[in-house]
Structures are given as structure tokens and as C-alpha cells.
Motif scaffolding. Structure first.
Motif, PDB file in Angstrom:
ATOM      1  N   LEU A 488       0.841  -1.202   0.061  1.00  0.00           N
ATOM      2  CA  LEU A 488      -0.022  -0.077   0.005  1.00  0.00           C
ATOM      3  C   LEU A 488       0.748   1.392   0.012  1.00  0.00           C
ATOM      4  N   MET A 489       2.049   1.262   0.719  1.00  0.00           N
ATOM      5  CA  MET A 489       2.628   2.294   0.722  1.00  0.00           C
ATOM      6  C   MET A 489       3.543   2.705  -0.618  1.00  0.00           C
ATOM      7  N   HIS A 490       3.688   1.496  -1.364  1.00  0.00           N
ATOM      8  CA  HIS A 490       4.378   1.514  -2.596  1.00  0.00           C
ATOM      9  C   HIS A 490       3.325   2.271  -3.767  1.00  0.00           C
ATOM     10  N   PHE A 491       2.128   1.727  -3.381  1.00  0.00           N
ATOM     11  CA  PHE A 491       1.154   2.274  -4.219  1.00  0.00           C
ATOM     12  C   PHE A 491       1.121   3.879  -4.151  1.00  0.00           C
ATOM     13  N   GLU A 492       1.128   4.355  -2.965  1.00  0.00           N
ATOM     14  CA  GLU A 492       1.032   5.860  -2.581  1.00  0.00           C
ATOM     15  C   GLU A 492       2.460   6.674  -3.018  1.00  0.00           C
ATOM     16  N   GLY A 493       3.355   5.716  -2.917  1.00  0.00           N
ATOM     17  CA  GLY A 493       4.718   6.524  -2.878  1.00  0.00           C
ATOM     18  C   GLY A 493       5.022   7.180  -1.389  1.00  0.00           C
ATOM     19  N   ARG A 494       4.328   6.619  -0.187  1.00  0.00           N
ATOM     20  CA  ARG A 494       4.366   7.191   0.935  1.00  0.00           C
ATOM     21  C   ARG A 494       5.601   6.651   1.735  1.00  0.00           C
ATOM     22  N   GLY A 495       6.783   7.293   2.035  1.00  0.00           N
ATOM     23  CA  GLY A 495       7.830   6.775   2.770  1.00  0.00           C
ATOM     24  C   GLY A 495       8.711   5.755   2.096  1.00  0.00           C
ATOM     25  N   VAL A 496       8.463   5.435   0.786  1.00  0.00           N
ATOM     26  CA  VAL A 496       8.957   4.816  -0.096  1.00  0.00           C
ATOM     27  C   VAL A 496       8.708   5.287  -1.546  1.00  0.00           C
ATOM     28  N   ALA A 497       9.707   4.672  -2.380  1.00  0.00           N
ATOM     29  CA  ALA A 497       9.420   5.232  -3.910  1.00  0.00           C
ATOM     30  C   ALA A 497       8.160   4.567  -4.418  1.00  0.00           C
ATOM     31  N   LYS A 498       7.506   5.576  -4.966  1.00  0.00           N
ATOM     32  CA  LYS A 498       6.081   4.895  -5.802  1.00  0.00           C
ATOM     33  C   LYS A 498       6.473   3.913  -6.790  1.00  0.00           C
ATOM     34  N   ASP A 499       5.926   2.565  -6.734  1.00  0.00           N
ATOM     35  CA  ASP A 499       6.263   1.505  -7.426  1.00  0.00           C
ATOM     36  C   ASP A 499       5.285   0.485  -7.522  1.00  0.00           C
ATOM     37  N   VAL A 500       4.300   0.463  -8.590  1.00  0.00           N
ATOM     38  CA  VAL A 500       3.059  -0.288  -8.359  1.00  0.00           C
ATOM     39  C   VAL A 500       3.446  -1.706  -8.794  1.00  0.00           C
ATOM     40  N   GLY A 501       4.571  -1.825  -9.433  1.00  0.00           N
ATOM     41  CA  GLY A 501       4.907  -3.280 -10.047  1.00  0.00           C
ATOM     42  C   GLY A 501       5.513  -3.840  -8.438  1.00  0.00           C
ATOM     43  N   ARG A 502       6.043  -3.314  -7.843  1.00  0.00           N
ATOM     44  CA  ARG A 502       6.569  -3.750  -6.119  1.00  0.00           C
ATOM     45  C   ARG A 502       5.340  -4.120  -5.568  1.00  0.00           C
ATOM     46  N   SER A 503       4.459  -3.084  -5.552  1.00  0.00           N
ATOM     47  CA  SER A 503       3.155  -3.461  -4.751  1.00  0.00           C
ATOM     48  C   SER A 503       2.632  -4.665  -5.130  1.00  0.00           C
ATOM     49  N   LEU A 504       2.467  -5.003  -6.470  1.00  0.00           N
ATOM     50  CA  LEU A 504       1.719  -6.175  -7.009  1.00  0.00           C
ATOM     51  C   LEU A 504       2.546  -7.350  -6.740  1.00  0.00           C
ATOM     52  N   GLU A 505       3.773  -7.307  -6.559  1.00  0.00           N
ATOM     53  CA  GLU A 505       4.700  -8.449  -6.384  1.00  0.00           C
ATOM     54  C   GLU A 505       4.544  -8.826  -4.864  1.00  0.00           C
ATOM     55  N   LEU A 506       4.356  -7.911  -3.833  1.00  0.00           N
ATOM     56  CA  LEU A 506       4.241  -7.690  -2.602  1.00  0.00           C
ATOM     57  C   LEU A 506       3.072  -8.481  -2.237  1.00  0.00           C
ATOM     58  N   LEU A 507       1.800  -8.201  -2.978  1.00  0.00           N
ATOM     59  CA  LEU A 507       0.565  -8.600  -2.663  1.00  0.00           C
ATOM     60  C   LEU A 507       0.514  -9.950  -3.273  1.00  0.00           C
ATOM     61  N   GLY A 508       1.313 -10.272  -4.258  1.00  0.00           N
ATOM     62  CA  GLY A 508       1.180 -11.639  -4.993  1.00  0.00           C
ATOM     63  C   GLY A 508       1.890 -12.735  -3.907  1.00  0.00           C
TER      64      GLY A 508
END
Length: 782
Positions: A488-508
């Protein structure tokens, strides 16, 4: 002595008449009467060995008269210089058996013999000074010196006792190597307890390699020693050093020890079989526990009762659990009292839930020092479950459990100090407890620290970057919650770089065992915020969430189909999913249906239908329904006009359903819904300052849409507190106000393009809400 031996021989092969002349006595040496008769005869003839033996037999009789006579016999022989009689008499004075304890008299008896290096006297003095006696103080170094001297004579007991002191470093410097050498000398005699002591040194890692413990345990087990069998069982259950775990061997050794009547082995075997989980293993485990309970043993009875209460591996059977626990509770068994508390706090048919009775059982167990009961009682006192709230005592009990080394109690204590309510928020103390739990190896500590730093609490301001560090650490350890939060933080770029791909990887990574991760992925493919919506993928993830136990996933998918970018083709399907969930009584479904009605998407009655539906849920104590109802009254919707009066009346009537921070938010929203007078804006600002850190972003965005002047006022106020604005607090966009806003906007990682759009654009408001949330609101960061 020869005469005594002949009497014993006669007593073994013929009637006592051989010694007494009584032809009617037909017992053998195994009979105490025969032994005493033979010894009495030899003693009467003046045989000193017979007197010593007779004294020992009389001591076993245990009557005052026999003990008094035994002391007279030993004293008489000792006065004639008999060393063995002297040592036995000294031991009686040392231990206070048959005579009053008198350490000084024991010393006086033993010291002359010790000067001649009599091993028995040396070990006797060692024992005396090791424990102390009434008029002889404990002196462990002196005890060690006597054991050393006894060991130097070759005495095995002296060597064993000296080795024990060397292992613990008592009275002598710790020397494990020398202790092992001494024990190996003593162990050559095959004593199983010496062999077990040697094995324990290796098994505990005091000597390497650890697996060398196994041969010592095996040699001891060959004598039939059950303690050695249980050690072998444990070694093969967990593995020991280079010797890997071997379940078959472990079960075999547990079985062998259990067959000898060892209760610990029976219970350990049962627990191992329960872990196996097969029908046959569970049946055998239950039988073992049943057998132990039938023998009146508390441990197997409480384990079985716990299984029956939880329905773990076996069907729920509260009545059977009650029958097992009640007699033990009558004996003040702490575990039984705690489980009875569980039984009444949790509803397990046919035993009706009775939190007050459960709390009373926890009280009884806690008074006996049971840490689990203290923990559960502390949580009940904080929540007011089963009785009045007593936050001070609740915290005290949780602290006792935490300080006793319970890592999970530290987590619970941190939660209590973070959530507030009856307990004042102390986020700094909560942080410290979470850190201590993490230091104990409890990964949940990292997740809790991440959540604490993500939104901040109390005097601890938010630090998303630090939150991400903790989530990264927990995610690397496989924690699904950490992976989701980091996504969720990577989706928003909050405290980390905004990275939708990384978000999907973590959720997977989290999705195989997480309904929440599947729900988020379903929403990702349904709402179209990041890429083109994909109905099939969205449906697949929401279906997985339902399979993993999230009944709400179906109506949430329905809500997205009805109101999102897939609505053109799937609105009817979405509405049907939500209606079906409402009909099934799925919690939250009615509120979602009301939301769609407020949007004018579900029927002609719109807002009116939503109002009736939400009022029904509010009367069933649903706080989410109350918050949506207040939104309906503040802003209107579905053809229904706003009504600030209804909103205020509803908040006054039902506000107790909301936690303090939520009530503050709703009160602020009411002031913002009215005319933008300076007084109203000041009320908005006052309440904004009381919000929890996690509500700040939502509050700024809500104000942007409901009252632009109040939105500007709050930004002015927060920038002024952060010393980034020096103008007037009036809710007006002057040049100086805009300049301060833009400067603050550009301080973060915001895109310059967004900051140049102006304060009254939605994207600008979103960025400023995040920037305001990151300001130090009087807190500390560490």
C-alpha cells in the motif's frame, strides 16, 4: 563380623530359628523381622557391625523410640573409634534426623576423621557446609575444598559433588572441562544419573559437540532409566547438534518411557501425536491424555480440557472439559482455573457465556501467580469485560507478565498504550515494548512498529520511511501483513518510492494465505486507478478472498462493479451481489447498499432508502452505518437534501458508538458543513488538532470538498504551528497564504507540476494533506 555373616546366611536359607531358636519362625532375609532378629542377636553379643546395621534398620522403623535407640547404638560404637558409625551419627546431626539438628556437633565428629583423609568424613563435611546447619553457616568455598580432598582420595561421590560445583561455578571458578573429566571417571561405574549429567552438559551446549550427549543418554537408558529415555526422545524430536530430528526414534523413546509409567513421557508423546494430526495419531493422543486424567494427573487433564474447549483436533465438548477441570480447580490448580475462565469467557455450548464468572476464575488463577491468567485478566480490566474497567490494575498486570519475559504480553501492552480509551495514549512506551518484543524474536513487533510509525500516535509523530524499514524487515521474514502494508505504501509512494510493480509483487507473495491481499488485488483490477480494469482478474481475486474467509469481499466486488469503471457492463451484476449479501446478513453489506443508494445507483428512492437502511444498522450498534448516515445528513445524496440538524441530533444520540477520535472527526465535519464563519472555522481547527495522526490526511481532503474556507483555515493553522506561515488565520487565500502553501508543497517529494496547480485543485489538496500529516505535531521521533 564372621558371626554376623553366618547369622545372615542362616536367615536366608532357614527359619529364624537358626538365630533365635524359634522353630515356628519361617521367614527369610527378605523379612524385616528376620533381619532385626539376626541383628539383635549379633548386637547383644557385642558385634559393632551388627550394632551399626541394627541402628540403620531401627531408623527405618521411624518411631521415636526406635530412633532414640539407634542414636544410642551409633554413639556407643562411635565412642570406640568406629569411623562408619561416627559418619552416620554425624549425618543425623547434620540433617536433623532422629536428633535436633546440630552442625557444630557434626563438625566435631567428622573433623578428626577428615584429618586422616577419611573420604566419608570429607564428603560429610562438604555436604554440611554446602547447605549449612542451624549453628553452622553455609560456606560453599569450604564445601568445595572438602569435596576436592575427597576426590583426591578417589572417592566417587566427592568427585561428583566437586564436578557439580565446577559446572555452576559455586565456591570454585567455573571449569566445565575439569567437571567433564571428573564425571567421566565417575561414569565408568555405569551410574545412569552421572551419565545423564554428562549428556546434559553436551546437550545444553556447555561442551561441544552437542550430539555427543546421545551416547551418554543411550548408555543410561540401557539401565532402564526413564529420564534418559525422555532425553533421547527430546533429542530426536528436535534434533541435537549434527544429529538430525528423527520422528520415528523420538516416538519410540517416548513410548518406552511412557510404558514405564512416566507421566511426562505420556504427555509429550500425546503432544507429538497431536502435531501429527492424523486420525489414528489424534485418537492415540486423546487416549493417553484420558488415561493420565483418569489417574488424577493435572497436566494431561488440563491439556485435554483445553483441546475440548477450543475444538482443536477433537470436537468441542464443554461439559467434558468442565468435568475435568472442576475437581482440579477445587485444588487451586492455576491452569485449571485459567481454563475455566476461558470456558466462560468464550461461548462453548452447552456452557453459557458468563464473562463475569470467567473473570472471577482468572482472578483466582492470577492470585496463584498464573501469568496467562494475569494477562487475560489485565485485558478484561482494560476493556471492562465481565465487570468494571480498572485501567490502572489492567496495565499493572500486563506489565508483570511482560517483565516476566512474555514477548506477546509486550505486544498486547504496546497495543493498549497505543489505542487509548480507558488508558491514556503513550506511544513512546508502546514503541519501547514493541522493540523489546522484537528483540525477543517476535516478528509481530516489527509489524507493530511499522504501523505505529506509519500514522504516528500520541506524542510520536508519523515517520513513513521508518515504518517502511520495519515492514521490509517483517516482510523479508514472510509476514503477510507487513507485505500488504508495504504494498500500500508503494502504491502511494509514501515513505518509499512509488512503485506499482513492487506493490503487485508483494501482494502476490501474501495472496496464498491472505484474504486481504486478494481483496486489494481484486480492487486494483476493478477500479482502474493504475491500469485498465480487468473484470476476470478482479473476479478471480475477490473469489479467492471469499474462499479464504472474507465474506465481505463479494459485496465489495459488487460495489465496485456497480459504481466503478466496469459499471457500464456489470452494474446489474454488482447490485445483485450486494443485495444478495444484504439478504444473507453479511456484516457491512447494508452499509454498502446504502452507499450505492446515496449515489442514486440502486432504486428510485435513493437517499430516503439509504436513510432508513442506515438507521436500522445504527440501531444495531454499527458505527460504520452511523458515519455514513452523518455524511448523508451533512452533504445530502440520492435526491435527499442536507440536514445539519439531523446530523447533529444523530451524533448527539448515537455518538457513543464511535471511538473518541472518530467522534472528534464527525464533530469537526459538522462545523465544516455550516457557514464559514470565523467561529465555525476556529471550532474546525480546534477539533482538527485533536485528531489521531492517521486521520489527518482524510480530514484535510474532507474539508477540501465540504468547505474550502475551513480547508484553507486548517492549512494556515497547521503551517503556522510548523512555523511555515506567519499570516492571519482567516481561511482566505491571500498572496502570502498561497506562497506559504506552495513552499510547503514543494518541501516534500511532490511533483512541481501538482504544486503549481493551485491550492483549490484536488491533486494539490491530496498532496498537502500528506504533507500536513508528516509535520511534527509536537511529538518525538526515535
Amino acid at each position: 563380623m564372621r558371626h554376623l555373616s553366618i547369622l545372615f546366611a542362616l536367615c536366608m536359607i532357614s527359619p529364624v530359628a537358626a538365630a533365635t531358636g524359634d522353630e515356628t519362625c519361617a521367614v527369610t532375609l527378605s523379612s524385616p523381622d528376620c533381619v532385626l532378629a539376626a541383628l539383635e542377636t549379633a548386637s547383644a553379643q557385642g558385634n559393632p557391625s551388627a550394632k551399626v546395621e541394627l541402628a540403620q534398620q531401627l531408623l527405618k522403623v521411624g518411631t521415636p523410640a526406635s530412633a532414640e535407640r539407634a542414636v544410642r547404638l551409633l554413639s556407643g560404637v562411635a565412642e570406640r573409634g568406629d569411623a562408619w558409625a561416627t559418619i552416620l551419627l554425624a549425618n543425623l546431626y547434620r540433617q536433623g534426623e532422629a536428633v535436633d539438628q546440630d552442625g557444630a556437633k557434626a563438625v566435631a565428629l567428622l573433623e578428626p576423621l577428615a584429618k586422616a583423609n577419611n573420604a566419608g568424613a570429607l564428603t560429610g563435611l562438604g555436604e554440611l557446609y554446602l547447605a549449612g546447619a542451624n549453628n553452622t553457616p553455609k560456606d560453599v568455598p569450604l564445601a568445595a575444598a572438602y569435596f576436592e580432598r575427597a576426590a583426591n582420595t578417589g572417592d566417587m561421590w566427592g568427585k561428583f559433588q566437586l564436578a557439580s560445583l565446577l559446572i555452576d561455578g559455586q565456591g570454585v571458578p567455573r571449569d566445565i572441562g575439569r567437571a567433564v573429566g571428573l564425571l567421566e571417571e565417575v561414569g565408568k561405574g555405569g551410574d545412569p544419573w552421572v551419565l545423564i549429567t554428562l549428556g546434559d552438559l553436551y546437550a545444553k551446549g556447555l561442551v561441544q559437540p552437542a550430539e555427543r550427549a546421545i551416547p551418554y543418554f543411550e548408555e543410561a537408558a540401557a539401565t532402564g532409566n526413564t529420564a534418559a529415555l525422555t532425553r533421547l526422545a527430546q533429542a530426536y524430536q528436535d534434533g541435537l547438534g549434527a544429529e538430525g530430528a528423527d520422528r520415528g526414534k523420538s516416538v519410540g523413546f517416548w513410548e518406552a518411557a511412557a510404558a514405564k509409567g512416566d507421566s511426562f513421557a505420556s504427555v509429550s508423546l500425546a503432544r507429538l501425536l497431536l502435531d501429527d494430526g492424523s486420525e489414528a495419531s489424534v485418537k492415540r493422543a486423546v487416549n493417553l491424555l484420558d488415561d493420565g486424567a483418569a489417574r488424577g494427573e493435572a497436566w494431561p487433564a488440563t491439556i485435554l480440557a483445553d483441546l475440548l474447549i477450543r475444538g482443536d483436533k477433537v470436537p468441542h465438548d464443554a461439559q467434558r472439559a468442565l468435568d475435568l477441570l472442576t475437581p482440579l480447580a477445587g485444588e487451586d490448580n492455576p491452569a485449571a482455573l485459567t481454563l475455566l475462565g476461558d470456558l466462560y469467557v468464550k461461548w462453548v455450548a452447552p456452557i453459557a457465556s458468563d464473562p463475569a464468572m470467567g473473570r472471577d476464575y482468572y482472578e483466582q488463577a492470577a492470585a496463584l501467580g498464573e501469568l496467562g491468567a494475569k494477562n487475560k485478566l489485565g485485558l478484561m480490566l482494560l476493556a471492562g469485560t465481565g465487570g468494571a474497567i480498572d485501567a490502572e490494575r489492567g496495565l499493572k498486570l500486563l506489565r508483570e507478565v511482560a517483565e516476566a519475559g512474555d514477548g506477546w504480553a509486550k505486544i498486547q501492552l504496546g497495543d493498549a498504550l497505543t489505542q487509548g480509551g480507558a488508558v491514556g495514549v503513550d506511544a513512546v512506551a508502546a514503541r519501547d515494548y514493541y522493540k523489546r518484543a522484537l528483540d525477543q524474536g517476535i516478528g509481530a513487533g516489527a509489524v507493530k512498529l511499522g504501523l505505529l510509525y506509519l500514522n504516528g500516535a500520541g506524542t510520536l509523530r508519523a515517520d513513513p520511511a521508518k515504518a517502511a524499514e520495519y515492514f521490509e524487515a517483517a516482510a523479508a521474514g514472510g509476514d503477510s501483513l507487513a507485505r500488504i502494508q508495504l504494498a500500500l505504501m508503494h502504491f502511494e509512494g509514501r515513505g518509499v518510492a512509488k512503485d506499482v510493480g513492487r506493490s503487485l509483487e508483494l501482494l502476490g507473495d501474501a495472496a496464498p494465505d491472505s484474504a486481504w491481499a486478494n481483496g486489494i488485488l481484486g480492487g486494483y483490477y476493478a477500479d482502474g486507478r493504475y491500469e485498465q480494469p480487468d473484470y476476470q482478474k478482479a473476479k478471480g481475486f475477490f473469489d479467492s478472498a471469499v474462499r479464504l474467509g472474507d465474506a465481505s469481499a463479494r459485496f465489495r466486488f459488487g460495489g465496485l462493479l456497480a459504481s466503478g469503471p466496469l459499471a457500464a457492463e456489470h452494474r446489474a451484476e454488482g447490485l445483485e451481489l450486494v443485495r444478495g449479501a444484504v439478504a444473507q446478513g453479511v456484516p457491512g453489506a447494508a452499509v454498502e447498499m446504502a452507499r450505492l443508494e446515496m449515489m442514486g445507483l440502486a432504486g428510485a428512492e435513493g437517499g430516503k432508502a439509504a436513510e432508513g437502511r442506515l438507521l436500522g444498522e445504527v440501531r444495531r450498534d454499527d458505527p460504520a452505518a452511523l458515519r455514513l448516515l452523518l455524511q448523508l445528513y451533512r452533504a445530502g445524496g440520492g435526491g435527499m437534501p442536507p440536514s445539519i440538524a439531523k446530523a447533529k441530533a444523530s451524533l448527539d444520540q448515537y455518538g457513543n458508538l464511535l471511538p473518541p477520535e472518530a467522534a472528534t472527526f464527525e464533530s469537526m465535519a459538522l462545523y465544516a458543513a455550516g457557514p464559514p464563519t470565523l467561529t465555525a472555522m476556529q471550532s474546525v481547527g480546534d477539533r482538527f488538532g485533536q485528531l489521531a495522526a492517521g486521520d489527518v490526511t482524510q480530514a484535510v481532503q474532507m474539508l477540501f470538498w465540504s468547505n474550502k474556507n475551513a480547508y484553507v483555515y486548517v492549512l494556515q493553522q497547521q503551517l503556522k504551528k510548523a512555523e511555515r506561515y506567519g499570516g492571519t488565520l482567516d481561511g482566505r487565500l491571500t498572496r502570502s497564504t498561497i506562497a506559504a502553501f506552495n513552499a510547503a508543497c514543494r518541501e516534500g517529494d511532490a511533483e512541481t507540476q501538482v504544486c503549481s496547480m493551485g491550492p483549490l485543485t484536488p491533486d494539490y489538496a491530496v498532496l498537502m494533506s500528506k504533507q500536513i500529516a508528516s509535520f511534527d505535531r509536537g511529538g518525538t521521533v526515535n
